[in-house]
Design a protein around this motif. Structure first.
Motif, PDB file in Angstrom:
ATOM      1  N   ASP A 220       0.804  -1.460   0.047  1.00 46.62           N
ATOM      2  CA  ASP A 220       0.130  -0.151   0.006  1.00 46.62           C
ATOM      3  C   ASP A 220       1.084   1.328   0.132  1.00 46.62           C
ATOM      4  N   VAL A 221       0.506   2.338  -0.960  1.00 46.02           N
ATOM      5  CA  VAL A 221       1.214   3.531  -0.848  1.00 46.02           C
ATOM      6  C   VAL A 221       0.219   4.648  -0.584  1.00 46.02           C
ATOM      7  N   LEU A 222       0.403   5.776   0.168  1.00 47.87           N
ATOM      8  CA  LEU A 222      -0.265   6.843   0.698  1.00 47.87           C
ATOM      9  C   LEU A 222       0.137   7.835  -0.519  1.00 47.87           C
ATOM     10  N   PRO A 223      -0.743   8.675  -0.940  1.00 45.05           N
ATOM     11  CA  PRO A 223      -0.341   9.689  -1.952  1.00 45.05           C
ATOM     12  C   PRO A 223       0.483  10.796  -0.929  1.00 45.05           C
ATOM     13  N   TYR A 224       1.191  11.550  -2.017  1.00 47.63           N
ATOM     14  CA  TYR A 224       2.114  12.545  -1.515  1.00 47.63           C
ATOM     15  C   TYR A 224       1.443  13.805  -0.810  1.00 47.63           C
ATOM     16  N   ASP A 225       1.730  14.303   0.185  1.00 49.93           N
ATOM     17  CA  ASP A 225       0.904  15.465   0.816  1.00 49.93           C
ATOM     18  C   ASP A 225       2.201  16.447   0.977  1.00 49.93           C
ATOM     19  N   GLY A 226       2.028  17.502   0.035  1.00 43.81           N
ATOM     20  CA  GLY A 226       2.970  18.401   0.211  1.00 43.81           C
ATOM     21  C   GLY A 226       2.874  19.419   1.287  1.00 43.81           C
ATOM     22  N   ASP A 227       1.609  19.470   1.975  1.00 47.23           N
ATOM     23  CA  ASP A 227       1.282  20.525   2.805  1.00 47.23           C
ATOM     24  C   ASP A 227       1.069  19.922   4.127  1.00 47.23           C
ATOM     25  N   ASP A 228       1.737  18.569   4.475  1.00 51.24           N
ATOM     26  CA  ASP A 228       1.782  17.970   5.740  1.00 51.24           C
ATOM     27  C   ASP A 228       2.202  18.846   6.794  1.00 51.24           C
ATOM     28  N   GLU A 229       1.363  19.165   7.945  1.00 53.49           N
ATOM     29  CA  GLU A 229       1.836  20.108   8.805  1.00 53.49           C
ATOM     30  C   GLU A 229       2.737  19.405   9.992  1.00 53.49           C
ATOM     31  N   ARG A 230       2.669  17.961   9.662  1.00 51.21           N
ATOM     32  CA  ARG A 230       3.834  17.187  10.697  1.00 51.21           C
ATOM     33  C   ARG A 230       5.162  17.418  10.189  1.00 51.21           C
TER      34      ARG A 230
END
Length: 307
Positions: A118-128
Motif C-alpha cells: 500500500d502507498v499513500l499519496p504525497y502530501d506536500g502540505d503535511d503540517e507534521r
C-alpha cells in the motif's frame, strides 16, 4: 306565517385529487413492470406532492432492502380524468438499511491501515513535516549526556546491545519484512524517521508517522513502508498500450537504378566537347561584303557592253 325559504345547498367538494389518489391500480402496475415478480407489496398510502401530482407508496419485498418502498408518482392535465405515470423509484424509508456515508480517504484512513504494497499519496502540505534546514528546535544539536548511564545502577553491555540490535534488524522491522520489500523508499530518507541516540543511531531509528504500520516502533534505516513522506501513489495506467511500429528491414524496394560508370563517362565526354568548340569571336573570318558586291556589279556591266 312567512313562506318557508329554501336555504341554498352547499356543494360537497370531492376529495382533493380524487382521480390521482384513486389510481392505485395504475401505480401498482407501473411498479410491477419495474420490479421483479413478487417484489411489490401492499399499498402504504398516497402523498399529494403538488397540484395534480400524487405519489403512491408500496411496500418493497426486494431482498436486502429492508425499510425501503416503491414510490410511483402520477399526474394529470387540467380537467383530465386519467392518471399518467411520471416515474417509479425505490426509495428508503424510516429505519431503512443504508450504506454508511461516504468519506474521503484522508478522513477514512486510520492508523495501521497501510499494509505491504500500500502507498499513500504525497502530501506536500503535511503540517507534521518541515524542511530539513528549518529544524531549529532545542534538541537539534543537544548532546544526550544521560546516554552514558548516569543515575542507573546497570546499563546494557556491548553484548546486550548487539543481541538487541540483531533481533530488531532480523525481525519484522528490518529490511527483510514483507512491507519493506514492497516499499519503494527506505526509512533513512523519510521525514518521519527519528534517529536514536548513541551508537544505534547509525542503524536504527523510531517511526513517527501515525499512518505507518510501524508507528512508535524501532525500525532500521533500510526498512520501508507505503507511508513514506516522499512516496507518490502510482499513476493510473492507460487501458490501451500503443505498440511500436513494425519495420521489415529485410524487404527492400528498389525505386530506380543508375549506371554510375556511364554517368561518369558522360560527364567526361561533355567536358571534352566543350573544349573542342572553336572560339567564334577570334578564329572565324567575316568576309567583306561591300567589296565583293562592287566587283560583281562591275563584271555584269562589262558583259552588257560586249553584247
Amino acid at each position: 306565517m312567512p313562506a318557508a325559504t329554501a336555504s341554498p345547498r352547499t356543494p360537497v367538494r370531492a376529495p382533493k385529487e380524487a382521480v390521482l389518489v384513486g389510481a392505485v391500480d395504475v401505480a401498482r402496475l407501473a411498479a410491477e413492470e419495474m420490479a421483479l415478480p413478487g417484489q411489490v407489496g401492499e399499498h402504504r398510502g398516497a402523498v399529494v406532492e403538488d397540484e395534480r401530482l400524487v405519489t403512491h407508496r408500496f411496500e418493497s419485498l426486494v431482498p436486502g432492502y429492508r425499510g425501503w418502498h416503491w414510490a410511483v408518482t402520477v399526474a394529470r392535465p387540467p380537467r383530465g380524468r386519467v392518471a399518467t405515470v411520471c416515474e417509479v423509484e425505490l426509495l428508503p424509508g424510516d429505519g431503512a438499511l443504508l450504506a454508511p456515508e461516504w468519506l474521503p480517504w484522508s478522513e477514512r484512513l486510520r492508523p495501521g491501515d497501510v499494509g505491504p504494497g500500500d502507498v499513500l499519496p504525497y502530501d506536500g502540505d503535511d503540517e507534521r513535516l518541515e524542511q530539513g534546514y528549518e529544524a531549529t528546535g532545542e534538541d537539534a544539536d543537544e548532546l544526550a549526556i544521560y546516554e552514558l548511564g548516569l543515575g542507573r545502577a546497570r546499563v546494557l553491555s556491548r553484548e546486550g546491545r548487539a543481541q538487541a540490535m540483531t533481533r530488531w534488524y532480523e525481525g519484522d522491522h528490518g529490511p527483510q519484512a514483507p512491507v519493506a520489500k514492497a516499499a519503494t523508499a527506505q526509512c533513512s530518507t523519510c521525514g518521519f524517521f527519528m534517529k536514536m541516540a548513541g551508537s544505534p543511531r547509525t542503524v536504527f531509528g523510531v517511526c513517527g508517522n501515525e499512518w505507518a504500520p510501524d508507528d512508535g516502533r524501532v525500525v532500521s534505516v533500510d526498512h520501508g513502508c507505503g507511508a513514506h513522506s516522499e512516496t507518490h501513489a502510482p499513476e493510473a495506467q492507460p487501458l490501451w498500450q500503443p505498440s511500436r511500429p513494425v519495420r521489415d528491414e529485410m524487404d527492400l524496394e528498389v525505386v530506380a537504378t543508375a549506371n554510375v560508370g556511364a554517368v561518369i563517362a558522360g560527364e567526361d565526354e561533355s567536358e571534352t566537347a566543350v573544349d573542342a568548340v572553336p572560339d567564334v569571336t577570334t578564329s572565324t573570318a567575316v568576309p567583306d561584303v561591300t567589296t565583293s558586291t562592287q566587283d560583281d556589279v562591275a563584271s555584269t556591266g562589262d558583259v552588257a557592253d560586249q553584247e
